[in-house]
Scaffold this motif. Structure first.
Motif, short mmCIF file in Angstrom:
data_model
loop_
_atom_site.label_atom_id
_atom_site.label_comp_id
_atom_site.label_asym_id
_atom_site.label_seq_id
_atom_site.Cartn_x
_atom_site.Cartn_y
_atom_site.Cartn_z
N THR A 1 1.57 -1.23 0.30
CA THR A 1 -0.39 0.33 0.39
C THR A 1 1.35 1.56 -0.20
N GLY A 2 1.91 1.28 0.95
CA GLY A 2 2.64 2.78 0.66
C GLY A 2 3.51 2.72 -0.42
N ALA A 3 3.96 1.45 -1.32
CA ALA A 3 4.40 1.61 -2.10
C ALA A 3 3.61 1.33 -3.84
N PHE A 4 2.56 1.59 -4.01
CA PHE A 4 0.94 1.95 -4.38
C PHE A 4 1.54 3.66 -4.15
N GLY A 5 1.60 4.50 -2.91
CA GLY A 5 0.95 5.91 -2.51
C GLY A 5 2.26 6.48 -3.21
N ILE A 6 3.43 5.86 -3.29
CA ILE A 6 4.98 6.59 -3.18
C ILE A 6 5.01 5.98 -4.96
N GLY A 7 3.93 4.99 -5.74
CA GLY A 7 4.65 4.89 -7.09
C GLY A 7 3.06 6.30 -7.90
N THR A 8 2.53 6.30 -7.39
CA THR A 8 1.17 7.14 -8.18
C THR A 8 1.89 8.80 -7.89
N THR A 9 2.95 9.11 -7.02
CA THR A 9 3.11 10.21 -6.59
C THR A 9 4.07 10.40 -7.20
#
Length: 402
Positions: A10-18
């Motif tokens: 989930t953290g990786a998803f947010g980082i990849g999105t930004t």
């Protein structure tokens, strides 16, 4: 696989999105602040530089506290950076927010890789790492297109507000699901730095720079290549990037599965095939169907190298893998920056929009050559009776249950 991996993903998803959504929102941001598109591009460059320098800096700062607490602090930094971007009254503060958010990127993936590997049995480490990176790859399929759509419809500030909310979810997930994993006893900064003396660690990082650089040599200039060469409409670039993202997801999962079984053969196949596909892209780019297929293949082959390379760094880091793991994440961004620069040079030289594909092919072939060299050195160590680095048992923290 432990539920803690879901929190990391989930953290990786947010980082990849930004990281990637800004590319689709540059015109809106530029108009809002009254700056040019090239000036707005500093939001991309600033983020990449922040990842490169932030990875070792934040990892060093985190050597004094437990890995779980450091992951929570990194997600908090990520939230603050994206909130600052969403609320920034000036372009300078927007850029500051991007840099603040980027400081969490490399260390989160570096420390997260170590934590993910320590959550599972030794023969499942690459699979655990790939599951965490699935959040990053899915971001390119779901998060970036949706974030771009929201930003274009409701305003780019709403997009960054949503990304900040994703960071809060990731923070809460780490707090609730990741077990308390204290820093291994006796590990100090000098131990982390000593791991960088390993030739195999340095070779793995060089393979990361060159291999993933090969991917981004082509993908950085995918929009002009597809519109001017393949004949796609401007609006088609979004779904072509979705194809690239789907390829990334598939390649990452396959790489995680087979890296635990045959790491070096997987690198040989993926890097060799990537070099061939990128070279052929100069031809397939002239047809819409073959171009679309090639884009998906580039994503799949490129990300198939991520779990094995990250695992190889962990295996050879001699019991102090955190800094080396984080630096390897920075190596991905160094490869992106290097290949984008080289691709721009060949286009500026008048060689056409497909010329970066040749740059990518050469970079991938160079990474393959380093993989062969790395394996050869390992065989020589065995023949000389020296234990290979990846047979050295790394210090593994005792996992305390909740």
């Amino acid at each position: 696989m432990p539920l803690a991996l879901l929190a990391l993903a989930t953290g990786a998803f947010g980082i990849g999105t930004t990281e990637f959504v800004i590319m689709g929102l540059l015109p809106e941001v530029a108009d809002d602040f009254g700056v040019s598109i090239p000036t707005a591009g500093y939001l991309v460059t600033g983020y990449a530089l922040g990842v490169m320098f932030g990875a070792p800096l934040m990892t060093v700062l985190g050597t004094k506290i437990s890995r779980k607490r450091m992951l929570m602090l990194l997600m908090g930094l990520f939230v603050v950076g994206n909130l600052l971007s969403a609320l920034a009254p000036s372009f300078g503060l927007m850029l500051t927010g991007r840099v603040v958010a980027s400081l969490a990127h490399g260390a989160f993936f570096g420390i997260g890789s170590v934590v993910a590997a320590d959550l599972v049995a030794p023969d499942k480490r690459a699979g655990a790492i790939s599951l965490m990176f699935t959040g990053l790859t899915v971001a390119n399929v779901v998060g970036v297109p949706l974030g771009t759509l929201v930003g274009q419809s409701l305003g780019w500030r709403v997009t960054f507000g949503i990304v900040a909310a994703l960071g809060v979810v990731g923070l809460l997930g780490v707090a609730k699901l990741v077990p308390d994993m204290p820093k291994p006893e006796g590990v100090r900064l000098r131990h982390e730095l000593a791991a960088l003396k390993s030739v195999q660690v340095l070779l793995a990082m060089a393979m990361t720079v060159l291999g993933f650089g090969g991917v981004f040599a082509a993908i950085t200039y995918i929009a002009p290549m597809m519109t001017h060469v393949a004949g796609f409409a401007d609006g088609s670039v979004t779904w072509l990037l979705v194809l690239f993202g789907l390829g990334m997801v598939g390649g990452n999962l396959v790489g995680g599965k087979y890296a635990d079984r045959a790491l070096m053969p997987l690198l040989y196949v993926s890097l060799g095939a990537l070099a061939v596909v990128l070279a052929l892209f100069t031809l397939t780019a002239h047809n819409k169907i073959t171009a679309a297929v090639t884009i998906a293949l580039v994503g799949a082959l490129g990300f198939a190298t991520v779990p094995p390379l990250q695992k190889r760094v962990l295996d050879h880091a001699h019991g102090a893998p955190t800094l080396a793991s984080a630096l390897n994440i920075g190596a991905f961004n160094l490869g992106n920056a290097l290949s984008a620069w080289l691709g721009g040079l060949v286009i500026a030289a008048g060689l056409g929009y497909t010329a970066p594909n040749w740059v990518g092919a050469v970079l991938a072939a160079a990474a393959l050559a380093l993989a062969v060299l790395s394996a050869g050195l390992e065989r020589r160590e065995r023949a000389a009776g020296t234990p290979p680095a990846d047979t050295v048992t790394a210090e593994r923290p005792t996992v305390a249950t909740h």
